[in-house]
Motif scaffolding. Structure first.
Motif, PDB file in Angstrom:
ATOM      1  N   GLY A 133      24.869  -2.971 -11.663  1.00 49.73           N
ATOM      2  CA  GLY A 133      23.785  -3.667 -12.385  1.00 49.73           C
ATOM      3  C   GLY A 133      24.008  -5.176 -12.978  1.00 49.73           C
ATOM      4  O   GLY A 133      23.586  -5.493 -14.122  1.00 49.73           O
ATOM      5  N   GLY A 134      24.872  -5.748 -11.998  1.00 50.87           N
ATOM      6  CA  GLY A 134      24.887  -7.347 -12.353  1.00 50.87           C
ATOM      7  C   GLY A 134      23.739  -8.118 -11.938  1.00 50.87           C
ATOM      8  O   GLY A 134      22.702  -7.434 -11.498  1.00 50.87           O
ATOM      9  N   ALA A 135      24.116  -9.472 -11.622  1.00 49.61           N
ATOM     10  CA  ALA A 135      23.008  -9.978 -11.122  1.00 49.61           C
ATOM     11  C   ALA A 135      22.576  -9.680  -9.708  1.00 49.61           C
ATOM     12  O   ALA A 135      21.311  -9.567  -9.432  1.00 49.61           O
ATOM     13  CB  ALA A 135      23.358 -11.499 -11.025  1.00 49.61           C
ATOM     14  N   CYS A 136      23.600  -9.530  -8.932  1.00 50.89           N
ATOM     15  CA  CYS A 136      23.184  -8.769  -7.463  1.00 50.89           C
ATOM     16  C   CYS A 136      22.069  -7.484  -7.536  1.00 50.89           C
ATOM     17  O   CYS A 136      21.173  -7.354  -7.125  1.00 50.89           O
ATOM     18  CB  CYS A 136      24.264  -8.605  -6.533  1.00 50.89           C
ATOM     19  SG  CYS A 136      23.873  -7.957  -5.107  1.00 50.89           S
ATOM     20  N   GLY A 137      22.499  -6.648  -8.598  1.00 45.74           N
ATOM     21  CA  GLY A 137      21.847  -5.279  -8.445  1.00 45.74           C
ATOM     22  C   GLY A 137      20.313  -5.604  -9.048  1.00 45.74           C
ATOM     23  O   GLY A 137      19.682  -4.732  -8.575  1.00 45.74           O
ATOM     24  N   MET A 138      20.549  -6.335 -10.026  1.00 44.94           N
ATOM     25  CA  MET A 138      19.017  -6.585 -10.649  1.00 44.94           C
ATOM     26  C   MET A 138      18.322  -7.377  -9.892  1.00 44.94           C
ATOM     27  O   MET A 138      16.946  -6.813  -9.712  1.00 44.94           O
ATOM     28  CB  MET A 138      19.163  -7.415 -12.049  1.00 44.94           C
ATOM     29  CG  MET A 138      20.098  -6.836 -13.017  1.00 44.94           C
ATOM     30  SD  MET A 138      19.226  -5.194 -13.803  1.00 44.94           S
ATOM     31  CE  MET A 138      20.476  -4.609 -14.966  1.00 44.94           C
ATOM     32  N   VAL A 139      18.687  -8.269  -9.113  1.00 39.12           N
ATOM     33  CA  VAL A 139      17.769  -9.113  -8.020  1.00 39.12           C
ATOM     34  C   VAL A 139      17.286  -8.033  -7.040  1.00 39.12           C
ATOM     35  O   VAL A 139      16.244  -7.943  -6.776  1.00 39.12           O
ATOM     36  CB  VAL A 139      18.627 -10.354  -7.628  1.00 39.12           C
ATOM     37  CG1 VAL A 139      17.892 -10.695  -6.310  1.00 39.12           C
ATOM     38  CG2 VAL A 139      18.608 -11.373  -8.767  1.00 39.12           C
ATOM     39  N   ALA A 140      18.396  -7.106  -6.445  1.00 44.53           N
ATOM     40  CA  ALA A 140      18.060  -6.075  -5.661  1.00 44.53           C
ATOM     41  C   ALA A 140      16.863  -5.202  -5.874  1.00 44.53           C
ATOM     42  O   ALA A 140      16.023  -4.898  -5.232  1.00 44.53           O
ATOM     43  CB  ALA A 140      19.323  -5.570  -5.087  1.00 44.53           C
ATOM     44  N   ALA A 141      17.063  -4.961  -7.218  1.00 43.40           N
ATOM     45  CA  ALA A 141      16.214  -3.862  -7.953  1.00 43.40           C
ATOM     46  C   ALA A 141      14.733  -4.546  -7.934  1.00 43.40           C
ATOM     47  O   ALA A 141      13.687  -3.750  -7.534  1.00 43.40           O
ATOM     48  CB  ALA A 141      16.498  -3.532  -9.157  1.00 43.40           C
ATOM     49  N   LEU A 142      14.510  -5.759  -8.263  1.00 45.13           N
ATOM     50  CA  LEU A 142      13.439  -6.365  -8.489  1.00 45.13           C
ATOM     51  C   LEU A 142      12.857  -6.463  -7.095  1.00 45.13           C
ATOM     52  O   LEU A 142      11.339  -6.237  -6.886  1.00 45.13           O
ATOM     53  CB  LEU A 142      13.446  -7.746  -8.961  1.00 45.13           C
ATOM     54  CG  LEU A 142      14.028  -7.671 -10.710  1.00 45.13           C
ATOM     55  CD1 LEU A 142      14.175  -9.039 -10.873  1.00 45.13           C
ATOM     56  CD2 LEU A 142      12.811  -7.251 -11.339  1.00 45.13           C
ATOM     57  N   ALA A 143      13.531  -6.871  -6.055  1.00 47.72           N
ATOM     58  CA  ALA A 143      12.827  -7.003  -4.693  1.00 47.72           C
ATOM     59  C   ALA A 143      12.528  -5.873  -3.941  1.00 47.72           C
ATOM     60  O   ALA A 143      11.577  -5.827  -3.593  1.00 47.72           O
ATOM     61  CB  ALA A 143      14.058  -7.845  -3.794  1.00 47.72           C
ATOM     62  N   ALA A 144      13.335  -4.809  -4.313  1.00 48.49           N
ATOM     63  CA  ALA A 144      12.935  -3.396  -3.759  1.00 48.49           C
ATOM     64  C   ALA A 144      11.726  -2.950  -4.259  1.00 48.49           C
ATOM     65  O   ALA A 144      10.682  -2.424  -3.871  1.00 48.49           O
ATOM     66  CB  ALA A 144      14.132  -2.583  -3.846  1.00 48.49           C
ATOM     67  N   ALA A 145      11.519  -2.939  -5.704  1.00 48.82           N
ATOM     68  CA  ALA A 145      10.292  -2.708  -6.370  1.00 48.82           C
ATOM     69  C   ALA A 145       9.042  -3.620  -5.849  1.00 48.82           C
ATOM     70  O   ALA A 145       7.878  -2.858  -5.723  1.00 48.82           O
ATOM     71  CB  ALA A 145      10.391  -2.958  -7.934  1.00 48.82           C
ATOM     72  N   GLU A 146       9.162  -4.897  -5.743  1.00 51.12           N
ATOM     73  CA  GLU A 146       8.186  -5.791  -5.327  1.00 51.12           C
ATOM     74  C   GLU A 146       7.720  -4.933  -3.933  1.00 51.12           C
ATOM     75  O   GLU A 146       6.770  -4.920  -3.661  1.00 51.12           O
ATOM     76  CB  GLU A 146       8.823  -6.908  -5.356  1.00 51.12           C
ATOM     77  CG  GLU A 146       7.639  -8.050  -4.897  1.00 51.12           C
ATOM     78  CD  GLU A 146       8.018  -9.529  -4.809  1.00 51.12           C
ATOM     79  OE1 GLU A 146       7.636 -10.099  -5.788  1.00 51.12           O
ATOM     80  OE2 GLU A 146       8.877  -9.712  -4.232  1.00 51.12           O
ATOM     81  N   ALA A 147       8.726  -4.561  -3.184  1.00 49.42           N
ATOM     82  CA  ALA A 147       8.430  -3.963  -1.783  1.00 49.42           C
ATOM     83  C   ALA A 147       7.791  -2.691  -1.716  1.00 49.42           C
ATOM     84  O   ALA A 147       7.483  -1.903  -0.559  1.00 49.42           O
ATOM     85  CB  ALA A 147       9.555  -4.088  -0.828  1.00 49.42           C
ATOM     86  N   GLY A 148       7.579  -2.125  -2.957  1.00 49.19           N
ATOM     87  CA  GLY A 148       6.976  -0.843  -2.897  1.00 49.19           C
ATOM     88  C   GLY A 148       7.902   0.455  -2.788  1.00 49.19           C
ATOM     89  O   GLY A 148       7.618   1.539  -2.942  1.00 49.19           O
ATOM     90  N   GLN A 149       9.284   0.047  -3.273  1.00 45.22           N
ATOM     91  CA  GLN A 149      10.192   1.191  -2.852  1.00 45.22           C
ATOM     92  C   GLN A 149      10.443   1.904  -4.395  1.00 45.22           C
ATOM     93  O   GLN A 149      10.227   1.197  -5.151  1.00 45.22           O
ATOM     94  CB  GLN A 149      11.342   0.545  -2.662  1.00 45.22           C
ATOM     95  CG  GLN A 149      11.364   0.136  -1.104  1.00 45.22           C
ATOM     96  CD  GLN A 149      12.529  -0.563  -0.645  1.00 45.22           C
ATOM     97  OE1 GLN A 149      13.745  -0.157  -0.856  1.00 45.22           O
ATOM     98  NE2 GLN A 149      12.509  -1.932  -0.185  1.00 45.22           N
ATOM     99  N   GLU A 150      10.853   3.152  -4.475  1.00 47.43           N
ATOM    100  CA  GLU A 150      11.259   3.783  -5.574  1.00 47.43           C
ATOM    101  C   GLU A 150      12.715   3.310  -5.789  1.00 47.43           C
ATOM    102  O   GLU A 150      13.663   3.797  -5.038  1.00 47.43           O
ATOM    103  CB  GLU A 150      10.973   5.207  -5.425  1.00 47.43           C
ATOM    104  CG  GLU A 150      11.655   6.102  -6.686  1.00 47.43           C
ATOM    105  CD  GLU A 150      11.444   7.629  -6.542  1.00 47.43           C
ATOM    106  OE1 GLU A 150      11.538   8.375  -7.580  1.00 47.43           O
ATOM    107  OE2 GLU A 150      11.366   7.998  -5.123  1.00 47.43           O
ATOM    108  N   VAL A 151      13.046   2.896  -6.967  1.00 45.04           N
ATOM    109  CA  VAL A 151      14.339   2.227  -7.273  1.00 45.04           C
ATOM    110  C   VAL A 151      15.032   2.946  -8.377  1.00 45.04           C
ATOM    111  O   VAL A 151      14.519   3.292  -9.326  1.00 45.04           O
ATOM    112  CB  VAL A 151      14.174   0.841  -7.419  1.00 45.04           C
ATOM    113  CG1 VAL A 151      15.509   0.247  -7.652  1.00 45.04           C
ATOM    114  CG2 VAL A 151      13.346   0.236  -6.333  1.00 45.04           C
ATOM    115  N   LEU A 152      16.429   3.239  -8.302  1.00 42.38           N
ATOM    116  CA  LEU A 152      17.185   3.533  -9.322  1.00 42.38           C
ATOM    117  C   LEU A 152      18.689   2.727  -9.205  1.00 42.38           C
ATOM    118  O   LEU A 152      19.075   2.588  -8.279  1.00 42.38           O
ATOM    119  CB  LEU A 152      17.623   5.126  -9.287  1.00 42.38           C
ATOM    120  CG  LEU A 152      18.496   5.570 -10.228  1.00 42.38           C
ATOM    121  CD1 LEU A 152      18.305   5.507 -11.520  1.00 42.38           C
ATOM    122  CD2 LEU A 152      19.046   6.829  -9.794  1.00 42.38           C
TER     123      LEU A 152
END
Length: 454
Positions: free
Chosen positions: A22-41
Motif C-alpha cells: 500500500g505504498g505509492a505504487c500500490g495506491m496508484v495501481a489500485a486507482l488505475a485498476a478501479a478506473e478500468a472497472g476491476q474489482e480491487v483489493l
C-alpha cells in the motif's frame, strides 16, 4: 518468509485484482485498476499504508507537463530518456526507459486532474542528472503528504484496503498466479484468490543478508528505508522462474544528518555546498549525486562527513519538511565565521578554510566539479552526515506495462510488479541513480499494471 504453493481447492474470498503493498505504487495501481472497472483489493502489512514513499521527498520527475510549461520550462520525454540513460551509463532496457519517460507526464496530470493532487515543479534548484527542472511534488515537498493524499483518494473511491496482513505465500497453477495467503496479527491465515496479482510490496534493503550478497559496498550503511522491504517479491519471482535485473543497484543517500537520522536535501550541495571529512578536507566531486555520496561518505574516517553551505542555501532548503525538522532538532549548525562553524562541528579551522578557498569562482576544481556564480558567504551552515541505504533499485524484470518476464523472456500471464518489487531505470550500481527514479517507476508502472487487462 516467501513461499509458493499450488492452488487450494477453495479460497476464503476472491477478487479481480489483488495488490500486495500500500505504498505509492500500490495506491496508484489500485486507482488505475478501479478506473478500468476491476474489482480491487489492496493488502498492506503495516497498520497504516505508507511504504518507502513516506520516507522520501515525494518528488516525481516528468517531462513535458503543463506544470513545466506554466513555469516556462521547455522539456520533452526524449530529452528525459536521454538523461536517464546518460546517468545510468546506458545500462537500462531502452524500451523500459522510453515507457517511463513517455508515461510520466500523463501519469502526473492524471493524478492532478482526476484526483486533485496539487502538483507543482521544483523551480529553484537542479537535481543531479536532470538537464531540465522536472521534479514534481506536492506543497510540503514530503512523501508523507503524497502517500496520505493517495490513501485518502483510494478510500474515497471505495477501494478496499486491508492492513496488518502480510502475504507469506503465493498460490499458482504453473505460470499463472491464482492467489495469496495472508497472515493476520493473531497468527491466523486467510486466502484470497485473484485474476491478476500486482506486486507493489518491496525491495530488499531491510534484508541484510540479501544486501550483503548483492551490494557488499553499501552493506555497512545505515538502513534508512522501510523495514517491510524484506525481498519477498524477488524470492517469489525467482521461485516462479522470473528474470531479475540489476540486483546490485541501490539508492543511497550520503546526506543523512548524524546521529539524528534525518535526510538533508541535496539542495544544500546542488546550490553550492560542499562536503568535507572530519579532517576538514574535501574528498570528491559532490555534483555526481546523493546516491553516489553514500558510498563515498562511508569510506571517510569514521564513516561520516560534514556538509557545509550557507544561509542563502538554507533558505532554499527550508521548503523541504525534512530540512526544517533537522533544524528543529539542532542538526544544522550556523555561525558567522568559518572558524566558529569549525569549532561547532569539531573540524580543524585552518583545513576547513583552505578547502573553501581552493574552490574556484568560475571553472573546474581539482575533483572535476564545475563551478560558476555565487561563492559561499557568511553566515555559514553545516551538518554532520553519514551514508545510508534508502532502497534497492533492482528487482523483477518487467516490460513497460509492469508485466513480469520469465527467464526465457516470455511474460507471465497475470503477474505484474512495480515499485520496489521491479527493476527500475537507475543502472546496475549506485552511479546510475537519477533523482526521483524510484517514484517514477512506482507511479508509471503502477498505473500501467493496474489498468492492464488480464
Amino acid at each position: 518468509m516467501a513461499d509458493l504453493a499450488l492452488t487450494p481447492d477453495a479460497f476464503d474470498l476472491s477478487v479481480g485484482t489483488l495488490i500486495v503493498g500500500g505504498g505509492a505504487c500500490g495506491m496508484v495501481a489500485a486507482l488505475a485498476a478501479a478506473e478500468a472497472g476491476q474489482e480491487v483489493l489492496v493488502v498492506e502489512a503495516d497498520p497504516v499504508p505508507q511504504g518507502s514513499t513516506a520516507l522520501s521527498a515525494g518528488l516525481i520527475p516528468a517531462a513535458g507537463t503543463r506544470f513545466q510549461r506554466d513555469a516556462g520550462i521547455d522539456d520533452d520525454p526524449a530529452r528525459f530518456a536521454a538523461d536517464i540513460q546518460r546517468k545510468a551509463k546506458d545500462e537500462n532496457d531502452p524500451a523500459l526507459v522510453a515507457a517511463l519517460a513517455e508515461g510520466a507526464g500523463p501519469a502526473i496530470e492524471w493524478l492532478a486532474d482526476g484526483f486533485g493532487l496539487p502538483f507543482s515543479v521544483v523551480t529553484d534548484f537542479d537535481y543531479p542528472g536532470h538537464s531540465r527542472r522536472r521534479m514534481h511534488g506536492l506543497p510540503s515537498r514530503a512523501g508523507r503528504e503524497l502517500i496520505d493524499r493517495l490513501r485518502a483518494t483510494v478510500e474515497g473511491a471505495g477501494i478496499d484496503v486491508i492492513c496488518e496482513r502480510r502475504v507469506e505465500t503465493l498460490f499458482h497453477d504453473g505460470p499463472r498466479v491464482t492467489g495469496a495467503a495472508l497472515t493476520r496479527p493473531d497468527g491466523g491465515t486467510e486466502t484470497v484468490g485473484c485474476d491478476k496479482l500486482v506486486l507493489a510490496c518491496n525491495g530488499f534493503g531491510g534484508n541484510r543478508d540479501m544486501v550483503a550478497r548483492h551490494m557488499p559496498d553499501i552493506d555497512g550503511a545505515v538502513w534508512f528505508g522501510h523495514d517491510g522491504n524484506r525481498g519477498e517479491a524477488v524470492a517469489w519471482g525467482e521461485a516462479l522462474g522470473a528474470a531479475t535485473r540489476h540486483l546490485g543497484a541501490y539508492q543511497g543517500h550520503g546526506n543523512v544528518a548524524h546521529p539524528h537520522g534525518i535526510l538533508v536535501t541535496w539542495a544544500t550541495i546542488g546550490e553550492g555546498g560542499v562536503q568535507v571529512n572530519r579532517d576538514g578536507h574535501r574528498f570528491w566531486d559532490e555534483s555526481q549525486g546523493y546516491s553516489e555520496a553514500a558510498r563515498v561518505v562511508l569510506a571517510q574516517p569514521g564513516g561520516t562527513a560534514v556538509t557545509v553551505f550557507d544561509d542563502r542555501i538554507a533558505g532554499i532548503a527550508r521548503q523541504f519538511e525534512d530540512f526544517r525538522n533537522a533544524e528543529a532538532q539542532g542538526a544544522i549548525r550556523t555561525a558567522d565565521t568559518l572558524s566558529e562553524l569549525a569549532e561547532a562541528l569539531d573540524l580543524p579551522a585552518e583545513a576547513l578554510s583552505g578547502a573553501l578557498a581552493d574552490i574556484p569562482a568560475d571553472g573546474t576544481d581539482a575533483f572535476g566539479r564545475r563551478w560558476s556564480g555565487q561563492r559561499l558567504a557568511p553566515p555559514y551552515c553545516g551538518v554532520r552526515v553519514t551514508g545510508a541505504l534508502f532502497h534497492t533499485q533492482g528487482g523483477l524484470e518487467t516490460d513497460g506495462t509492469g508485466r513480469v518476464r520469465a527467464t526465457d523472456g516470455r511474460p507471465f500471464p497475470n503477474l505484474f510488479a512495480a515499485g520496489g518489487a521491479a527493476c527500475g531505470v537507475s543502472g546496475a550500481g549506485d552511479s546510475g541513480y537519477l533523482s526521483g527514479n524510484g517514484l517514477l517507476a512506482a507511479v508509471v508502472l503502477g498505473r500501467a499494471a493496474g489498468a492492464a487487462a488480464v
